[in-house]
Scaffold this motif. Structure first.
Motif, PDB file in Angstrom:
ATOM      1  N   GLU A  14       0.844  -1.211   0.000  1.00 19.16           N
ATOM      2  CA  GLU A  14       0.000   0.000   0.000  1.00 19.16           C
ATOM      3  C   GLU A  14       0.872   1.251   0.000  1.00 19.16           C
ATOM      4  OE1 GLU A  14      -3.842  -0.955   2.777  1.00 19.16           O
ATOM      5  OE2 GLU A  14      -1.883  -0.998   3.710  1.00 19.16           O
ATOM      6  N   LEU A  15       1.940   1.176   0.794  1.00 19.12           N
ATOM      7  CA  LEU A  15       2.840   2.321   0.889  1.00 19.12           C
ATOM      8  C   LEU A  15       3.470   2.608  -0.477  1.00 19.12           C
ATOM      9  CD1 LEU A  15       4.374   4.437   2.586  1.00 19.12           C
ATOM     10  CD2 LEU A  15       6.108   2.709   3.051  1.00 19.12           C
ATOM     11  N   GLN A  16       3.929   1.551  -1.138  1.00 17.41           N
ATOM     12  CA  GLN A  16       4.579   1.753  -2.441  1.00 17.41           C
ATOM     13  C   GLN A  16       3.615   2.332  -3.474  1.00 17.41           C
ATOM     14  OE1 GLN A  16       6.445  -1.999  -3.268  1.00 17.41           O
ATOM     15  NE2 GLN A  16       7.811  -1.748  -1.509  1.00 17.41           N
ATOM     16  N   ALA A  17       2.376   1.871  -3.425  1.00 17.59           N
ATOM     17  CA  ALA A  17       1.385   2.399  -4.372  1.00 17.59           C
ATOM     18  C   ALA A  17       1.170   3.894  -4.124  1.00 17.59           C
ATOM     19  CB  ALA A  17       0.082   1.624  -4.238  1.00 17.59           C
ATOM     20  N   LEU A  18       1.092   4.242  -2.844  1.00 19.00           N
ATOM     21  CA  LEU A  18       0.889   5.652  -2.492  1.00 19.00           C
ATOM     22  C   LEU A  18       2.104   6.490  -2.908  1.00 19.00           C
ATOM     23  CD1 LEU A  18      -0.913   7.731  -0.955  1.00 19.00           C
ATOM     24  CD2 LEU A  18       0.420   7.198   1.088  1.00 19.00           C
ATOM     25  N   GLN A  19       3.290   5.930  -2.656  1.00 21.33           N
ATOM     26  CA  GLN A  19       4.511   6.654  -3.026  1.00 21.33           C
ATOM     27  C   GLN A  19       4.564   6.925  -4.526  1.00 21.33           C
ATOM     28  OE1 GLN A  19       7.363   3.870  -1.320  1.00 21.33           O
ATOM     29  NE2 GLN A  19       8.021   5.396   0.162  1.00 21.33           N
ATOM     30  N   LEU A  20       4.205   5.897  -5.313  1.00 19.19           N
ATOM     31  CA  LEU A  20       4.281   6.044  -6.766  1.00 19.19           C
ATOM     32  C   LEU A  20       3.294   7.104  -7.254  1.00 19.19           C
ATOM     33  CD1 LEU A  20       5.650   5.057  -9.329  1.00 19.19           C
ATOM     34  CD2 LEU A  20       3.871   3.316  -9.559  1.00 19.19           C
ATOM     35  N   LYS A  21       2.087   7.042  -6.666  1.00 19.78           N
ATOM     36  CA  LYS A  21       1.056   8.023  -7.055  1.00 19.78           C
ATOM     37  C   LYS A  21       1.558   9.441  -6.743  1.00 19.78           C
ATOM     38  CE  LYS A  21      -3.367   9.167  -5.361  1.00 19.78           C
ATOM     39  NZ  LYS A  21      -4.201   8.853  -4.243  1.00 19.78           N
ATOM     40  N   ARG A  22       2.137   9.581  -5.550  1.00 19.43           N
ATOM     41  CA  ARG A  22       2.596  10.914  -5.142  1.00 19.43           C
ATOM     42  C   ARG A  22       3.839  11.346  -5.923  1.00 19.43           C
ATOM     43  NH1 ARG A  22       1.449  10.954   1.442  1.00 19.43           N
ATOM     44  NH2 ARG A  22      -0.801  11.278   1.234  1.00 19.43           N
ATOM     45  N   LEU A  23       4.685  10.375  -6.275  1.00 15.31           N
ATOM     46  CA  LEU A  23       5.882  10.719  -7.056  1.00 15.31           C
ATOM     47  C   LEU A  23       5.474  11.292  -8.417  1.00 15.31           C
ATOM     48  CD1 LEU A  23       8.945  10.693  -7.546  1.00 15.31           C
ATOM     49  CD2 LEU A  23       8.738   8.327  -8.320  1.00 15.31           C
ATOM     50  N   LYS A  24       4.476  10.655  -9.024  1.00 14.05           N
ATOM     51  CA  LYS A  24       4.014  11.136 -10.346  1.00 14.05           C
ATOM     52  C   LYS A  24       3.462  12.552 -10.232  1.00 14.05           C
ATOM     53  CE  LYS A  24       3.079   6.697 -12.479  1.00 14.05           C
ATOM     54  NZ  LYS A  24       2.073   5.694 -12.809  1.00 14.05           N
ATOM     55  N   LYS A  25       2.722  12.787  -9.154  1.00  9.45           N
ATOM     56  CA  LYS A  25       2.146  14.119  -8.956  1.00  9.45           C
ATOM     57  C   LYS A  25       3.272  15.154  -8.748  1.00  9.45           C
ATOM     58  CE  LYS A  25      -1.252  16.572  -6.299  1.00  9.45           C
ATOM     59  NZ  LYS A  25      -1.782  16.736  -4.961  1.00  9.45           N
ATOM     60  N   THR A  26       4.283  14.740  -7.988  1.00 12.31           N
ATOM     61  CA  THR A  26       5.414  15.640  -7.719  1.00 12.31           C
ATOM     62  C   THR A  26       6.143  15.994  -9.013  1.00 12.31           C
ATOM     63  OG1 THR A  26       5.662  14.741  -5.504  1.00 12.31           O
ATOM     64  CG2 THR A  26       7.599  15.829  -6.426  1.00 12.31           C
ATOM     65  N   LEU A  27       6.299  14.968  -9.852  1.00 14.77           N
ATOM     66  CA  LEU A  27       6.990  15.178 -11.129  1.00 14.77           C
ATOM     67  C   LEU A  27       6.204  16.164 -11.998  1.00 14.77           C
ATOM     68  CD1 LEU A  27       9.523  13.966 -12.337  1.00 14.77           C
ATOM     69  CD2 LEU A  27       8.121  12.260 -13.476  1.00 14.77           C
ATOM     70  N   HIS A  28       4.901  16.002 -11.958  1.00 18.00           N
ATOM     71  CA  HIS A  28       4.013  16.875 -12.706  1.00 18.00           C
ATOM     72  C   HIS A  28       4.177  18.326 -12.225  1.00 18.00           C
ATOM     73  CE1 HIS A  28       0.495  18.004 -14.938  1.00 18.00           C
ATOM     74  NE2 HIS A  28      -0.005  18.557 -13.835  1.00 18.00           N
ATOM     75  N   SER A  48       5.854  10.126 -18.293  1.00 18.81           N
ATOM     76  CA  SER A  48       5.323   8.765 -18.503  1.00 18.81           C
ATOM     77  C   SER A  48       6.420   7.696 -18.383  1.00 18.81           C
ATOM     78  CB  SER A  48       4.657   8.682 -19.879  1.00 18.81           C
ATOM     79  OG  SER A  48       5.608   9.035 -20.865  1.00 18.81           O
ATOM     80  N   ASP A  49       7.694   8.118 -18.344  1.00 20.86           N
ATOM     81  CA  ASP A  49       8.788   7.144 -18.174  1.00 20.86           C
ATOM     82  C   ASP A  49       8.867   6.609 -16.744  1.00 20.86           C
ATOM     83  OD1 ASP A  49       9.529   7.446 -20.784  1.00 20.86           O
ATOM     84  OD2 ASP A  49      11.022   9.010 -20.357  1.00 20.86           O
ATOM     85  N   ILE A  50       8.194   7.293 -15.812  1.00 19.44           N
ATOM     86  CA  ILE A  50       8.243   6.852 -14.414  1.00 19.44           C
ATOM     87  C   ILE A  50       7.059   5.920 -14.174  1.00 19.44           C
ATOM     88  CG2 ILE A  50       8.279   7.654 -11.989  1.00 19.44           C
ATOM     89  CD1 ILE A  50      10.780   8.436 -13.669  1.00 19.44           C
ATOM     90  N   ARG A  51       7.335   4.628 -14.262  1.00 19.52           N
ATOM     91  CA  ARG A  51       6.254   3.633 -14.097  1.00 19.52           C
ATOM     92  C   ARG A  51       6.352   2.900 -12.768  1.00 19.52           C
ATOM     93  NH1 ARG A  51       8.105   2.178 -19.087  1.00 19.52           N
ATOM     94  NH2 ARG A  51       7.261   3.539 -20.685  1.00 19.52           N
ATOM     95  N   THR A  52       7.581   2.782 -12.241  1.00 26.13           N
ATOM     96  CA  THR A  52       7.759   2.112 -10.942  1.00 26.13           C
ATOM     97  C   THR A  52       8.631   3.015 -10.069  1.00 26.13           C
ATOM     98  OG1 THR A  52       9.862   1.080 -11.501  1.00 26.13           O
ATOM     99  CG2 THR A  52       7.881  -0.144 -12.126  1.00 26.13           C
ATOM    100  N   LEU A  53       8.711   2.671  -8.786  1.00 26.73           N
ATOM    101  CA  LEU A  53       9.533   3.490  -7.886  1.00 26.73           C
ATOM    102  C   LEU A  53      11.010   3.419  -8.268  1.00 26.73           C
ATOM    103  CD1 LEU A  53       7.823   2.749  -4.458  1.00 26.73           C
ATOM    104  CD2 LEU A  53       7.786   4.901  -5.723  1.00 26.73           C
ATOM    105  N   GLU A  54      11.411   2.279  -8.818  1.00 28.97           N
ATOM    106  CA  GLU A  54      12.832   2.121  -9.227  1.00 28.97           C
ATOM    107  C   GLU A  54      13.198   3.121 -10.327  1.00 28.97           C
ATOM    108  OE1 GLU A  54      10.950  -0.760  -8.545  1.00 28.97           O
ATOM    109  OE2 GLU A  54      12.063  -0.600  -6.652  1.00 28.97           O
TER     110      GLU A  54
END
Ligand code: DLL
Length: 430
Positions: A14-28, A48-54
């Protein structure tokens, strides 16, 4: 005790999913900043190149110098109209770094502080004296609003007038104090000199600079508190980034709000858990000033073991900054190591200064430390004995020969905020 149990104990998936969602928003959001637009397009990276936390490893680092170059508002991702507060870092050279906050940022920041303080068991029954600078430094207002959010009774005493601070602690029945560990040491000295003891104090929150375990025990016994380490930096809101829980074995860094990497400062490569390196953070909930892979310069590691308190992965206490680390004749020395050694020698006091010079092409380190009168007979031979002991103990830990100068009690500077105990004169023209 939890301020926001659900978020503080999220399951890894759950944490990773939240992190990814927030990372995309931050990038935006970051793409509103010219510096990031240029860097990302220069590196050929699209959101769109950011698909996973890695995939974060594809993003460029941000350095303190980049922020300086953007002075004053170059890193703001929202119009100034939406920025409701500005702080700056205490830059010692050149222009300071400016940080801005939207109303939501201030709310998120206070919420993080509230989490931290609740974690160590303080509640709306506590009386809180906030003995740090209330100006551009983030420590004052940061803790102020976090403590008010919990409903604590807040005394915004700021710094200075130590005798009055001591009086207020006892007159107002203060249970919790916040200041730099250096100031806490000074406070305890003044209290001791004036014969005052603290009856209501229970909790000491200390941070904004590195401090050793030995200083923790000294402060705990002198002030009668349980002492907790608090870490943060202005670029990531301020204090509240990571904090010790009652286990006091590493600091919980809030992974829903900060994406953490530890890198080798030389190569920029990510390091594994348990390996010490530079802390790099991508804040995930900042609006006014989003940052990508911010190089903090602070040295720590992600701890491998979980924590009894049920919260997620901790970082080890910060040993110093990668750029604060002194390299003396090829040996790495952190000022906190020197403090650790000196505090264990009863014949000397707690205040010290370190001077580094280059003499005949060789690095020379001089440590000035105050003699403890209780252990000094007044005989010169006695002085020489103490000096030899300090040199030996420093050598045992640092594996380095140092010159030790014993000075009069009370003669070295005291600090109200962050201490400046190291003066490196090697760069000076001679
Ligand atoms: O010092 C924010 C803060 C205020 C933290 C009050 C804790 C309490 P800056 O002035 O931007 O922000 O300085 C940040 O201080 O990169 C570290 O090098 C150092 N630092 C902060 N906390 C700790 C700590 C505030 N607990 C810089 N241990 C950071 C070691 C610390 N170093």
């Amino acid at each position: 005790m939890f301020w926001d149990k659900k978020i503080e104990t999220l399951k890894p998936a759950e944490l990773q999913a939240l992190q990814l969602k927030r990372l995309k928003k931050t990038l935006h959001l970051a793409s509103n900043v010219e510096f990031y637009r240029d860097r990302l397009s220069g590196a050929g990276i699209k959101p769109s190149d950011i698909r996973t936390l890695e995939d974060i490893q594809k993003l460029p680092f941000t350095k303190k110098q980049d922020l300086r170059d953007g002075y004053p508002f170059g890193f703001f991702a929202v119009p100034l109209k939406e920025v409701v507060r500005i702080h700056t870092t205490s830059g010692t050279t050149g222009k300071p770094t400016v940080v801005g906050y939207t109303r939501k940022d201030l709310d998120s920041w206070a919420g993080l502080i509230a989490r931290n303080m609740t974690m160590i068991g303080v509640t709306d029954n506590d009386v809180f004296q906030n003995m740090v600078n209330y100006g551009m430094f983030t420590g004052g207002l940061g803790f102020h609003y976090g403590a008010e959010m919990i409903g604590m009774t807040v005394i915004p005493s700021a710094t200075g007038n130590t005798k009055r601070q001591i009086e207020m602690i006892n007159d107002f029945g203060v249970t919790t104090i916040h200041c730099t560990p250096s100031y806490a040491m000074h406070l305890s000295e003044v209290a001791e000199e004036t014969g005052v003891t603290f009856k209501t104090l229970k909790t000491g929150i200390f941070g904004a600079e590195p401090w050793s375990e030995t200083l923790r025990s000294t402060l705990e016994s002198r002030l009668g508190v349980t002492a907790y380490d608090s870490y943060g930096l202005s670029e990531l809101f301020g204090p509240g980034v990571a904090f010790e829980c009652p286990e006091r074995d590493g600091l919980h860094i809030w992974h829903d709000s900060y994406l953490v990497e530890i890198i080798d400062p030389k190569t920029g490569e990510q390091l594994a858990d348990g390996e010490r390196g530079e802390l790099v953070v991508t804040p995930l909930v900042k609006e006014a000033m989003p940052l990508l892979r911010y190089r903090t310069g602070d040295v720590t590691m992600l701890m491998e073991d979980g924590c009894l308190c049920g919260r997620s992965k901790k970082i080890a206490r910060i040993t110093g900054r990668s750029d604060d680390m002194l390299v003396i004749r090829g040996i790495n020395v952190f000022p906190s190591q020197i403090e650790h050694v000196l505090l264990k020698i009863p014949e000397v006091g707690n205040q010290f200064m370190v001077y580094v010079d280059r003499i005949n092409h060789l690095d020379e380190m001089t440590v000035e430390v105050e003699i403890n009168r209780e252990f000094f007979s007044g005989e010169l031979a006695d002085l020489a004995k103490i000096q030899k002991k300090v040199v030996k103990e420093l050598h045992d830990v640092l594996e380095l020969r140092t010159t030790v100068k014993l000075v009069e009690p009370g003669s070295l500077p005291r600090f109200e905020g962050k201490s400046k105990r190291v003066i490196d004169r090697r760069g000076e023209i001679f």
